[in-house]
Write a protein that holds these residues in place. Sequence first.
Motif, PDB file in Angstrom:
ATOM      1  N   TYR A  23      14.783   7.412   8.157  1.00  0.00           N
ATOM      2  CA  TYR A  23      13.420   7.866   7.896  1.00  0.00           C
ATOM      3  C   TYR A  23      13.176   8.009   6.395  1.00  0.00           C
ATOM      4  O   TYR A  23      12.114   7.723   5.892  1.00  0.00           O
ATOM      5  CB  TYR A  23      13.181   9.192   8.626  1.00  0.00           C
ATOM      6  CG  TYR A  23      11.792   9.758   8.456  1.00  0.00           C
ATOM      7  CD1 TYR A  23      11.601  11.043   7.954  1.00  0.00           C
ATOM      8  CD2 TYR A  23      10.665   9.005   8.786  1.00  0.00           C
ATOM      9  CE1 TYR A  23      10.335  11.570   7.795  1.00  0.00           C
ATOM     10  CE2 TYR A  23       9.391   9.520   8.622  1.00  0.00           C
ATOM     11  CZ  TYR A  23       9.231  10.809   8.127  1.00  0.00           C
ATOM     12  OH  TYR A  23       7.964  11.321   7.953  1.00  0.00           O
ATOM     13  N   GLU A 174       4.390   8.908   9.655  1.00  0.00           N
ATOM     14  CA  GLU A 174       4.442   7.556   9.062  1.00  0.00           C
ATOM     15  C   GLU A 174       4.175   7.612   7.559  1.00  0.00           C
ATOM     16  O   GLU A 174       4.914   7.041   6.751  1.00  0.00           O
ATOM     17  CB  GLU A 174       3.387   6.666   9.749  1.00  0.00           C
ATOM     18  CG  GLU A 174       3.336   5.239   9.220  1.00  0.00           C
ATOM     19  CD  GLU A 174       2.084   4.513   9.725  1.00  0.00           C
ATOM     20  OE1 GLU A 174       1.581   4.869  10.809  1.00  0.00           O
ATOM     21  OE2 GLU A 174       1.609   3.616   9.006  1.00  0.00           O
ATOM     22  N   VAL A 175       3.144   8.341   7.162  1.00  0.00           N
ATOM     23  CA  VAL A 175       2.780   8.402   5.740  1.00  0.00           C
ATOM     24  C   VAL A 175       3.877   9.083   4.936  1.00  0.00           C
ATOM     25  O   VAL A 175       4.305   8.578   3.889  1.00  0.00           O
ATOM     26  CB  VAL A 175       1.435   9.151   5.570  1.00  0.00           C
ATOM     27  CG1 VAL A 175       1.208   9.545   4.103  1.00  0.00           C
ATOM     28  CG2 VAL A 175       0.278   8.302   6.090  1.00  0.00           C
ATOM     29  N   ARG A 178       6.876   6.827   4.404  1.00  0.00           N
ATOM     30  CA  ARG A 178       6.648   5.759   3.421  1.00  0.00           C
ATOM     31  C   ARG A 178       6.557   6.324   2.011  1.00  0.00           C
ATOM     32  O   ARG A 178       7.047   5.726   1.053  1.00  0.00           O
ATOM     33  CB  ARG A 178       5.392   4.957   3.784  1.00  0.00           C
ATOM     34  CG  ARG A 178       5.647   3.971   4.932  1.00  0.00           C
ATOM     35  CD  ARG A 178       4.465   3.100   5.219  1.00  0.00           C
ATOM     36  NE  ARG A 178       4.095   2.271   4.062  1.00  0.00           N
ATOM     37  CZ  ARG A 178       2.955   1.569   4.013  1.00  0.00           C
ATOM     38  NH1 ARG A 178       2.114   1.615   5.034  1.00  0.00           N
ATOM     39  NH2 ARG A 178       2.657   0.832   2.956  1.00  0.00           N
ATOM     40  N   ARG A 181      10.098   6.935   0.950  1.00  0.00           N
ATOM     41  CA  ARG A 181      10.914   5.724   0.750  1.00  0.00           C
ATOM     42  C   ARG A 181      10.373   4.861  -0.375  1.00  0.00           C
ATOM     43  O   ARG A 181      11.132   4.296  -1.166  1.00  0.00           O
ATOM     44  CB  ARG A 181      10.975   4.908   2.052  1.00  0.00           C
ATOM     45  CG  ARG A 181      11.745   5.557   3.186  1.00  0.00           C
ATOM     46  CD  ARG A 181      12.054   4.577   4.320  1.00  0.00           C
ATOM     47  NE  ARG A 181      10.862   3.949   4.874  1.00  0.00           N
ATOM     48  CZ  ARG A 181      10.110   4.494   5.847  1.00  0.00           C
ATOM     49  NH1 ARG A 181      10.415   5.687   6.314  1.00  0.00           N
ATOM     50  NH2 ARG A 181       9.059   3.862   6.313  1.00  0.00           N
ATOM     51  N   TYR A 182       9.046   4.750  -0.463  1.00  0.00           N
ATOM     52  CA  TYR A 182       8.477   3.740  -1.370  1.00  0.00           C
ATOM     53  C   TYR A 182       7.535   4.317  -2.419  1.00  0.00           C
ATOM     54  O   TYR A 182       7.003   3.575  -3.241  1.00  0.00           O
ATOM     55  CB  TYR A 182       7.710   2.685  -0.558  1.00  0.00           C
ATOM     56  CG  TYR A 182       8.505   2.087   0.574  1.00  0.00           C
ATOM     57  CD1 TYR A 182       7.998   2.081   1.867  1.00  0.00           C
ATOM     58  CD2 TYR A 182       9.774   1.549   0.369  1.00  0.00           C
ATOM     59  CE1 TYR A 182       8.722   1.544   2.921  1.00  0.00           C
ATOM     60  CE2 TYR A 182      10.507   1.003   1.407  1.00  0.00           C
ATOM     61  CZ  TYR A 182       9.972   1.004   2.679  1.00  0.00           C
ATOM     62  OH  TYR A 182      10.694   0.466   3.738  1.00  0.00           O
ATOM     63  N   TRP A 184       4.041   6.196  -4.012  1.00  0.00           N
ATOM     64  CA  TRP A 184       2.603   5.947  -3.831  1.00  0.00           C
ATOM     65  C   TRP A 184       1.954   5.868  -5.216  1.00  0.00           C
ATOM     66  O   TRP A 184       2.515   6.294  -6.219  1.00  0.00           O
ATOM     67  CB  TRP A 184       1.970   7.070  -3.002  1.00  0.00           C
ATOM     68  CG  TRP A 184       1.980   8.407  -3.674  1.00  0.00           C
ATOM     69  CD1 TRP A 184       0.969   8.980  -4.392  1.00  0.00           C
ATOM     70  CD2 TRP A 184       3.071   9.341  -3.710  1.00  0.00           C
ATOM     71  NE1 TRP A 184       1.362  10.215  -4.863  1.00  0.00           N
ATOM     72  CE2 TRP A 184       2.639  10.463  -4.459  1.00  0.00           C
ATOM     73  CE3 TRP A 184       4.363   9.351  -3.184  1.00  0.00           C
ATOM     74  CZ2 TRP A 184       3.452  11.567  -4.698  1.00  0.00           C
ATOM     75  CZ3 TRP A 184       5.185  10.457  -3.424  1.00  0.00           C
ATOM     76  CH2 TRP A 184       4.729  11.540  -4.180  1.00  0.00           C
ATOM     77  N   LEU A 193       0.008   3.700  -0.578  1.00  0.00           N
ATOM     78  CA  LEU A 193       1.449   3.890  -0.373  1.00  0.00           C
ATOM     79  C   LEU A 193       2.183   2.700  -0.971  1.00  0.00           C
ATOM     80  O   LEU A 193       1.645   1.597  -1.060  1.00  0.00           O
ATOM     81  CB  LEU A 193       1.739   3.987   1.127  1.00  0.00           C
ATOM     82  CG  LEU A 193       1.091   5.175   1.853  1.00  0.00           C
ATOM     83  CD1 LEU A 193       1.478   5.146   3.319  1.00  0.00           C
ATOM     84  CD2 LEU A 193       1.482   6.488   1.212  1.00  0.00           C
ATOM     85  N   ARG A 195       5.302  -0.243  -1.250  1.00  0.00           N
ATOM     86  CA  ARG A 195       5.859  -1.278  -0.363  1.00  0.00           C
ATOM     87  C   ARG A 195       4.827  -1.672   0.696  1.00  0.00           C
ATOM     88  O   ARG A 195       4.584  -0.910   1.631  1.00  0.00           O
ATOM     89  CB  ARG A 195       7.110  -0.735   0.324  1.00  0.00           C
ATOM     90  CG  ARG A 195       7.822  -1.723   1.212  1.00  0.00           C
ATOM     91  CD  ARG A 195       8.803  -2.600   0.471  1.00  0.00           C
ATOM     92  NE  ARG A 195       9.576  -3.381   1.450  1.00  0.00           N
ATOM     93  CZ  ARG A 195      10.754  -2.986   1.947  1.00  0.00           C
ATOM     94  NH1 ARG A 195      11.295  -1.875   1.511  1.00  0.00           N
ATOM     95  NH2 ARG A 195      11.394  -3.711   2.830  1.00  0.00           N
ATOM     96  N   GLU A 197       2.816  -3.295   3.932  1.00  0.00           N
ATOM     97  CA  GLU A 197       3.237  -3.336   5.337  1.00  0.00           C
ATOM     98  C   GLU A 197       4.331  -4.380   5.529  1.00  0.00           C
ATOM     99  O   GLU A 197       4.229  -5.486   5.028  1.00  0.00           O
ATOM    100  CB  GLU A 197       2.026  -3.752   6.213  1.00  0.00           C
ATOM    101  CG  GLU A 197       0.874  -2.757   6.174  1.00  0.00           C
ATOM    102  CD  GLU A 197       1.190  -1.528   7.024  1.00  0.00           C
ATOM    103  OE1 GLU A 197       0.693  -0.446   6.671  1.00  0.00           O
ATOM    104  OE2 GLU A 197       1.946  -1.662   7.997  1.00  0.00           O
ATOM    105  N   ASP A 198       5.383  -4.005   6.248  1.00  0.00           N
ATOM    106  CA  ASP A 198       6.459  -4.996   6.499  1.00  0.00           C
ATOM    107  C   ASP A 198       5.969  -6.093   7.430  1.00  0.00           C
ATOM    108  O   ASP A 198       5.054  -5.851   8.201  1.00  0.00           O
ATOM    109  CB  ASP A 198       7.651  -4.261   7.138  1.00  0.00           C
ATOM    110  CG  ASP A 198       8.195  -3.249   6.114  1.00  0.00           C
ATOM    111  OD1 ASP A 198       8.714  -2.216   6.539  1.00  0.00           O
ATOM    112  OD2 ASP A 198       7.978  -3.514   4.919  1.00  0.00           O
TER     113      ASP A 198
END
Length: 198
Positions: A23, A174-175, A178, A181-182, A184, A193, A195, A197-198
């Motif tokens: 996560y 979810e927010v 992200r 991890r990535y 904003w 945010l 990165r 969308e994968d």
Amino acid sequence: MVLISGSGTNLQALMDASADEAYGAEVVAVGADRDGIEGLARARRAGVPTFVVKLGDHPSRAEWDEALCAAIAAHRPDFVVSAGFMKILGPQVLQAFSVVNTHPALLPSFPGAHAVSESLAYGVRVTGCTVHLIDAGVDTGPVIAQETVPVEDGDDEETLHERIKIVERRLLVEVVGRMARYGWTVTGRHARLGRPED
Ligand code: GRF
């Protein structure tokens, strides 16, 4: 870390999500403006450190803001999540930390502490939830994510808020994941945010 004032089901969703290493976020502490709320019990059951900073324990709002800022800083969070925290955060906290908030309406509609009852009273057919960064205003900061929730015939504040919270918990998890991890970025009123969308 997470600020709460009530039942803490959004907090619970974040703590449950952080159990998964992938996560990328961990709830390092839980802060509240009052004692005796279910959210603090949830944190304690999960072994997460907690603190309470009550407005009434301080001679002024500025001193409460200062005390809350210090209590948050002690846990060195990367950012703060406000999930049902029912106080307006002061300038010291907002200057020291990025704070992401979840609101049970589609801002800018129905800001403030009575969004669900006001949406119902207005007669909207679609409402929703908003995850946004907190700025100096009340529920006015840059929007990060929103999702709609239908109003059903016969809804009362409780049934509608519960339907919103199901969506809200998923969106917030979810927010926050992200963001952790990535990262904003904020450009004017637009928060994005990291990165794509994968
Ligand atoms: C959430 O719907 C939040 O948007 C609102 O208060 C509720 C808190 O719910 N400000 P919980 O304490 O996370 O269950």
